[in-house]
Design an enzyme around this catalytic site. Structure first.
Site, PDB file in Angstrom:
ATOM      1  N   GLU A   1       3.417   1.703   2.900  1.00  0.00           N
ATOM      2  CA  GLU A   1       4.528   0.754   2.809  1.00  0.00           C
ATOM      3  C   GLU A   1       5.523   1.180   1.742  1.00  0.00           C
ATOM      4  O   GLU A   1       6.745   0.983   1.894  1.00  0.00           O
ATOM      5  CB  GLU A   1       3.995  -0.647   2.530  1.00  0.00           C
ATOM      6  CG  GLU A   1       3.263  -1.245   3.717  1.00  0.00           C
ATOM      7  CD  GLU A   1       2.411  -2.446   3.380  1.00  0.00           C
ATOM      8  OE1 GLU A   1       1.888  -3.087   4.319  1.00  0.00           O
ATOM      9  OE2 GLU A   1       2.235  -2.760   2.170  1.00  0.00           O
TER      10      GLU A   1
ATOM     11  N   ASN B   1       0.856  -1.180   0.000  1.00  0.00           N
ATOM     12  CA  ASN B   1       0.000   0.000   0.000  1.00  0.00           C
ATOM     13  C   ASN B   1       0.899   1.239   0.000  1.00  0.00           C
ATOM     14  O   ASN B   1       2.127   1.132   0.089  1.00  0.00           O
ATOM     15  CB  ASN B   1      -0.962  -0.009   1.191  1.00  0.00           C
ATOM     16  CG  ASN B   1      -0.245  -0.123   2.532  1.00  0.00           C
ATOM     17  OD1 ASN B   1       0.853   0.407   2.710  1.00  0.00           O
ATOM     18  ND2 ASN B   1      -0.852  -0.818   3.470  1.00  0.00           N
TER      19      ASN B   1
ATOM     20  N   ASP C   1      -5.057  -8.502   1.854  1.00  0.00           N
ATOM     21  CA  ASP C   1      -5.075  -9.960   1.692  1.00  0.00           C
ATOM     22  C   ASP C   1      -6.035 -10.366   0.576  1.00  0.00           C
ATOM     23  O   ASP C   1      -5.757 -11.293  -0.188  1.00  0.00           O
ATOM     24  CB  ASP C   1      -5.489 -10.629   3.005  1.00  0.00           C
ATOM     25  CG  ASP C   1      -4.566 -10.266   4.156  1.00  0.00           C
ATOM     26  OD1 ASP C   1      -3.341 -10.273   3.949  1.00  0.00           O
ATOM     27  OD2 ASP C   1      -5.077  -9.978   5.254  1.00  0.00           O
TER      28      ASP C   1
END
Length: 335
Positions: A214, A211, A283
């Protein structure tokens, strides 16, 4: 967007086999109703209502893959505690083989406890008050490491893809990361990586799926909202990781797919940008993206499906999954 083509790809999900290697987490929700302000401190008093545990981390990636029809081989570590046993029960209920979910004596199962508060009225939404994390950060175990190294050698010839879910709770030790990189360089398997803190340690994998925060942390930069800045950051990651693509999730701004060779595609958020809960959305994204690639999708097609799935799951409260039925229903709606 060729919806007919994307629907055909989703029909290839069933029967694909994916190994999920990483940190299995228990997402615990303690639900309560607001009662009053405490006399002891300026805090809310909650009347306990219920407790729920769902799969988080690599467990949520596993649950999403299973919900999409894949055969999943989870490989991770849990503690010899009641929470670990609940994680195992949840996985078995999904029909998943848990033989590579190793139990370590003396280890605490990584758990993220969210205290959720709501009003006394039935339809009042629950809001997160505080989160408590338990687990051994960056603590690897030699015994499990050897078993996972052997499992990668034994199992990978029989799977369509490998998903790496790394939260730095010990499964992806430096030696394990080196093994993943060694396998990636052979170029024989789809390998996708979601790594919270060590994305740049992986090399030669098919794709990484960070994302925006990150991306900022890994590169030591601050991103603005411009597509040019996101594209430049994606190209830096590609150069460092030597992957085929980086798929960056951007919250309410959708996603960005940057491919090696200079191609970039920016996907607007699917559905509404009034997000209910982003917990575990990454996820869902990596599960759909990986299965789509295993089903013959191009990188842009896989990103389109992942974007749709991400848009669906963030409208659900708590850690959740997306099914093929939901994907196909979304693809039937007029754009």
């Amino acid at each position: 967007m060729d919806t007919q083509r994307l629907r055909k790809i989703t029909q290839q999900f069933n029967g694909k086999t994916v190994m999920v290697l990483g940190d299995f987490v228990a997402d615990e929700y303690i639900l309560g109703k607001t009662s009053r302000i405490s006399r002891e401190a300026p805090v809310l008093i909650l009347q306990y209502a219920s407790r729920q545990i769902v799969l988080g981390g690599a467990g949520n990636a596993t649950a999403n893959l299973a919900a999409l029809g894949a055969t999943v081989i989870p490989a991770g570590v849990i503690g010899d505690d009641e929470t670990g046993r609940e994680v195992t029960r949840h996985l078995k209920q999904l029909g998943v083989d848990t033989s590579l979910l190793l139990v370590q004596r003396g280890r605490v199962t990584t758990t993220k406890t969210r205290i959720m508060a709501g009003g006394r009225h039935q339809h009042t939404s629950q809001q997160q008050v505080v989160r408590i994390d338990r687990g051994e950060f960056d603590s690897s175990w030699a015994e499990s490491e050897e078993k996972f190294l052997s499992a990668l050698d034994e199992k990978l010839n029989h799977v369509d893809a490998l998903v790496v879910s790394d939260y730095q709770y010990g499964v992806l030790s430096p030696r394990m990361i080196g093994k993943v990189n060694q396998i990636a360089k052979r170029g024989q398997r789809i390998i996708t990586v979601d790594s919270r803190y060590r994305m740049l340690s992986f090399h030669g994998v098919t794709a990484v799926t960070p994302n925006e925060p990150e991306v900022e942390e890994s590169l030591g930069i601050r991103l603005d909202d411009s597509e040019e800045a996101v594209r430049a950051a994606g190209e830096k990651i590609l150069e460092r990781v030597e992957s085929k693509a980086v798929l960056i999730t951007r919250g309410s701004k959708g996603m960005a797919l940057i491919e090696s060779g200079g191609k970039a595609e920016f996907l607007p958020v699917f559905g509404t940008d009034e997000i209910a809960d982003v917990t575990g959305a990454g996820d869902t994204v990596i599960a759909i993206f990986t299965l789509a690639l295993a089903g013959g999708a191009t990188l842009p097609e896989a990103a389109q499906l992942a974007n749709i799935g991400g848009g669906i799951v963030v409208m659900k409260r708590g850690t959740a999954t997306v099914s093929c039925k939901e994907l196909e229903s979304a693809l039937r709606k007029p754009s």
